[in-house]
Design a protein around this motif. Structure first.
Motif, mmCIF file in Angstrom:
data_model
loop_
_atom_site.group_PDB
_atom_site.id
_atom_site.type_symbol
_atom_site.label_atom_id
_atom_site.label_comp_id
_atom_site.label_asym_id
_atom_site.label_seq_id
_atom_site.Cartn_x
_atom_site.Cartn_y
_atom_site.Cartn_z
ATOM 1 N N ALA A 26 0.853 -1.188 0.000
ATOM 2 C CA ALA A 26 0.000 0.000 0.000
ATOM 3 C C ALA A 26 0.892 1.243 0.000
ATOM 4 O O ALA A 26 1.888 1.301 0.706
ATOM 5 C CB ALA A 26 -0.893 -0.013 1.226
ATOM 6 N N THR A 27 0.543 2.190 -0.787
ATOM 7 C CA THR A 27 1.307 3.419 -0.890
ATOM 8 C C THR A 27 0.980 4.305 0.293
ATOM 9 O O THR A 27 -0.178 4.606 0.550
ATOM 10 C CB THR A 27 0.959 4.143 -2.199
ATOM 11 O OG1 THR A 27 1.190 3.259 -3.281
ATOM 12 C CG2 THR A 27 1.780 5.392 -2.367
ATOM 13 N N LYS A 28 2.027 4.733 1.028
ATOM 14 C CA LYS A 28 1.821 5.598 2.185
ATOM 15 C C LYS A 28 2.044 7.044 1.775
ATOM 16 O O LYS A 28 3.098 7.404 1.280
ATOM 17 C CB LYS A 28 2.778 5.226 3.316
ATOM 18 C CG LYS A 28 2.400 3.941 4.030
ATOM 19 C CD LYS A 28 3.341 3.633 5.159
ATOM 20 C CE LYS A 28 2.995 4.467 6.361
ATOM 21 N NZ LYS A 28 3.790 4.112 7.534
ATOM 22 N N ILE A 29 1.021 7.835 1.994
ATOM 23 C CA ILE A 29 1.080 9.255 1.683
ATOM 24 C C ILE A 29 0.754 10.013 2.961
ATOM 25 O O ILE A 29 -0.147 9.637 3.697
ATOM 26 C CB ILE A 29 0.075 9.624 0.572
ATOM 27 C CG1 ILE A 29 0.437 8.891 -0.718
ATOM 28 C CG2 ILE A 29 0.036 11.124 0.357
ATOM 29 C CD1 ILE A 29 -0.549 9.079 -1.841
ATOM 30 N N GLY A 30 1.517 11.078 3.196
ATOM 31 C CA GLY A 30 1.269 11.905 4.369
ATOM 32 C C GLY A 30 1.025 13.346 3.964
ATOM 33 O O GLY A 30 1.522 13.813 2.951
ATOM 34 N N VAL A 31 0.223 14.028 4.769
ATOM 35 C CA VAL A 31 -0.080 15.432 4.528
ATOM 36 C C VAL A 31 0.279 16.210 5.785
ATOM 37 O O VAL A 31 -0.004 15.776 6.902
ATOM 38 C CB VAL A 31 -1.575 15.624 4.187
ATOM 39 C CG1 VAL A 31 -1.913 17.085 4.009
ATOM 40 C CG2 VAL A 31 -1.934 14.843 2.938
ATOM 41 N N VAL A 32 0.918 17.364 5.598
ATOM 42 C CA VAL A 32 1.359 18.195 6.710
ATOM 43 C C VAL A 32 0.777 19.599 6.535
ATOM 44 O O VAL A 32 0.799 20.146 5.443
ATOM 45 C CB VAL A 32 2.898 18.281 6.754
ATOM 46 C CG1 VAL A 32 3.369 19.252 7.803
ATOM 47 C CG2 VAL A 32 3.504 16.914 6.983
ATOM 48 N N SER A 33 0.276 20.166 7.620
ATOM 49 C CA SER A 33 -0.225 21.535 7.595
ATOM 50 C C SER A 33 0.817 22.444 8.238
ATOM 51 O O SER A 33 0.980 22.459 9.460
ATOM 52 C CB SER A 33 -1.546 21.638 8.345
ATOM 53 O OG SER A 33 -1.921 22.989 8.477
ATOM 54 N N PHE A 34 1.530 23.198 7.403
ATOM 55 C CA PHE A 34 2.575 24.089 7.908
ATOM 56 C C PHE A 34 1.973 25.170 8.802
ATOM 57 O O PHE A 34 2.560 25.552 9.813
ATOM 58 C CB PHE A 34 3.343 24.719 6.737
ATOM 59 C CG PHE A 34 4.535 25.509 7.159
ATOM 60 C CD1 PHE A 34 5.653 24.877 7.670
ATOM 61 C CD2 PHE A 34 4.538 26.885 7.065
ATOM 62 C CE1 PHE A 34 6.751 25.609 8.081
ATOM 63 C CE2 PHE A 34 5.633 27.624 7.468
ATOM 64 C CZ PHE A 34 6.735 26.977 7.977
ATOM 65 N N GLU A 35 0.795 25.621 8.446
ATOM 66 C CA GLU A 35 0.098 26.649 9.229
ATOM 67 C C GLU A 35 -0.154 26.159 10.664
ATOM 68 O O GLU A 35 0.060 26.892 11.630
ATOM 69 C CB GLU A 35 -1.224 26.967 8.537
ATOM 70 C CG GLU A 35 -1.957 28.156 9.070
ATOM 71 C CD GLU A 35 -3.190 28.458 8.229
ATOM 72 O OE1 GLU A 35 -4.272 28.566 8.826
ATOM 73 O OE2 GLU A 35 -3.063 28.578 6.999
ATOM 74 N N ILE A 145 3.182 15.736 1.469
ATOM 75 C CA ILE A 145 2.923 17.029 0.852
ATOM 76 C C ILE A 145 2.409 18.023 1.883
ATOM 77 O O ILE A 145 1.861 17.640 2.913
ATOM 78 C CB ILE A 145 1.913 16.927 -0.323
ATOM 79 C CG1 ILE A 145 0.587 16.320 0.137
ATOM 80 C CG2 ILE A 145 2.492 16.157 -1.451
ATOM 81 C CD1 ILE A 145 -0.472 16.285 -0.927
ATOM 82 N N GLU A 146 2.627 19.305 1.581
ATOM 83 C CA GLU A 146 2.121 20.360 2.455
ATOM 84 C C GLU A 146 0.701 20.676 2.007
ATOM 85 O O GLU A 146 0.442 20.870 0.829
ATOM 86 C CB GLU A 146 3.013 21.607 2.354
ATOM 87 C CG GLU A 146 2.935 22.535 3.540
ATOM 88 C CD GLU A 146 1.669 23.357 3.616
ATOM 89 O OE1 GLU A 146 1.130 23.510 4.729
ATOM 90 O OE2 GLU A 146 1.203 23.838 2.588
ATOM 91 N N LYS A 147 -0.193 20.749 2.948
ATOM 92 C CA LYS A 147 -1.619 20.841 2.663
ATOM 93 C C LYS A 147 -1.995 22.084 1.845
ATOM 94 O O LYS A 147 -2.669 21.989 0.835
ATOM 95 C CB LYS A 147 -2.378 20.837 3.989
ATOM 96 C CG LYS A 147 -3.843 20.614 3.896
ATOM 97 C CD LYS A 147 -4.423 20.481 5.294
ATOM 98 C CE LYS A 147 -5.845 20.027 5.251
ATOM 99 N NZ LYS A 147 -6.389 19.826 6.577
ATOM 100 N N LYS A 148 -1.546 23.235 2.272
ATOM 101 C CA LYS A 148 -1.986 24.482 1.638
ATOM 102 C C LYS A 148 -1.293 24.710 0.297
ATOM 103 O O LYS A 148 -1.940 25.077 -0.682
ATOM 104 C CB LYS A 148 -1.702 25.657 2.577
ATOM 105 C CG LYS A 148 -2.379 26.932 2.177
ATOM 106 C CD LYS A 148 -2.231 27.975 3.255
ATOM 107 C CE LYS A 148 -3.005 29.221 2.925
ATOM 108 N NZ LYS A 148 -2.894 30.220 3.977
ATOM 109 N N VAL A 149 0.009 24.484 0.244
ATOM 110 C CA VAL A 149 0.769 24.719 -0.985
ATOM 111 C C VAL A 149 0.327 23.767 -2.093
ATOM 112 O O VAL A 149 0.229 24.151 -3.254
ATOM 113 C CB VAL A 149 2.292 24.576 -0.733
ATOM 114 C CG1 VAL A 149 3.071 24.662 -2.018
ATOM 115 C CG2 VAL A 149 2.752 25.640 0.242
ATOM 116 N N ALA A 150 0.045 22.531 -1.724
ATOM 117 C CA ALA A 150 -0.346 21.538 -2.721
ATOM 118 C C ALA A 150 -1.780 21.738 -3.184
ATOM 119 O O ALA A 150 -2.216 21.097 -4.132
ATOM 120 C CB ALA A 150 -0.170 20.130 -2.139
ATOM 121 N N GLY A 151 -2.518 22.600 -2.516
ATOM 122 C CA GLY A 151 -3.894 22.851 -2.903
ATOM 123 C C GLY A 151 -4.831 21.729 -2.514
ATOM 124 O O GLY A 151 -5.826 21.484 -3.193
#
Length: 176
Positions: A26-35, A145-151
């Motif tokens: 399974a592909t693991k993807i994470g999302v980070v909120s810099f804000e 990926i960064e949440k806001k920058v990645a849209g």
């Protein structure tokens, strides 16, 4: 006869590729909120506190200068009738110069705050990228990926690793 052999061979080959695709990890993807990291991390809170202190200091200087300009203006109005035309023009020029200096000071302070904020944000961003990189390698993430920058419009809570990054960042920042 050849056609009857070709069809089963194609089906067997297709089944082999299909099985290997389903057997992949399974592909693991994470999302980070810099804000969120800036708001909740120790480093972010210290940065906000420092920026507010610097802003208060600069605003106090600006207000003091504004008071001087206002006092000069009031004094000029009060003494306008008794001053000679030459002295009056000289004081008006001084007042205009002080007002222009005040505008320049305001612009300089605004620029100084922007530079300071950008410098601090870039440092936090660099630290977060390093932490996310380390965390990604250690936990086998394919993509963070960064949440806001990645849209990102929506992300499942299980993919959001912001709290994990904040926890790691706080432990590293405490050691500094």
């Amino acid at each position: 006869m050849k056609k009857s052999i070709i069809v089963p061979v194609i089906l067997i080959v297709a089944a082999m590729f299909t099985c290997s695709a389903f057997a992949a990890d399974a592909t693991k993807i994470g999302v980070v909120s810099f804000e969120k990291i800036v708001k909740e991390s120790s480093a972010g809170k210290v940065m906000q506190k420092d920026l507010k202190a610097k802003l208060d200091e600069l605003q106090a200087k600006l207000q003091a200068e504004e008071k001087r300009v206002k006092d000069m203006s009031v004094a000029l109005e009060r003494e306008a009738l008794v001053l000679s035309a030459e002295k009056k023009l000289e004081r008006q020029r001084e007042l205009r110069d002080k007002a222009d200096d005040l505008k320049k000071m305001n612009a300089d302070y605004t620029q100084e705050m922007k530079i300071l904020q950008n410098k601090r944000m870039n440092q936090i961003q660099k630290d977060v990228f390093d932490i996310a990189n380390t965390l990604g390698k250690a936990k086998g993430y394919v993509l963070i990926i960064e949440k806001k920058v990645a849209g990102v419009i929506y992300v499942a809570d299980k993919l959001d690793i912001t709290d994990e990054v904040i926890k790691e960042y706080n432990s590293i920042y405490a050691k500094k």
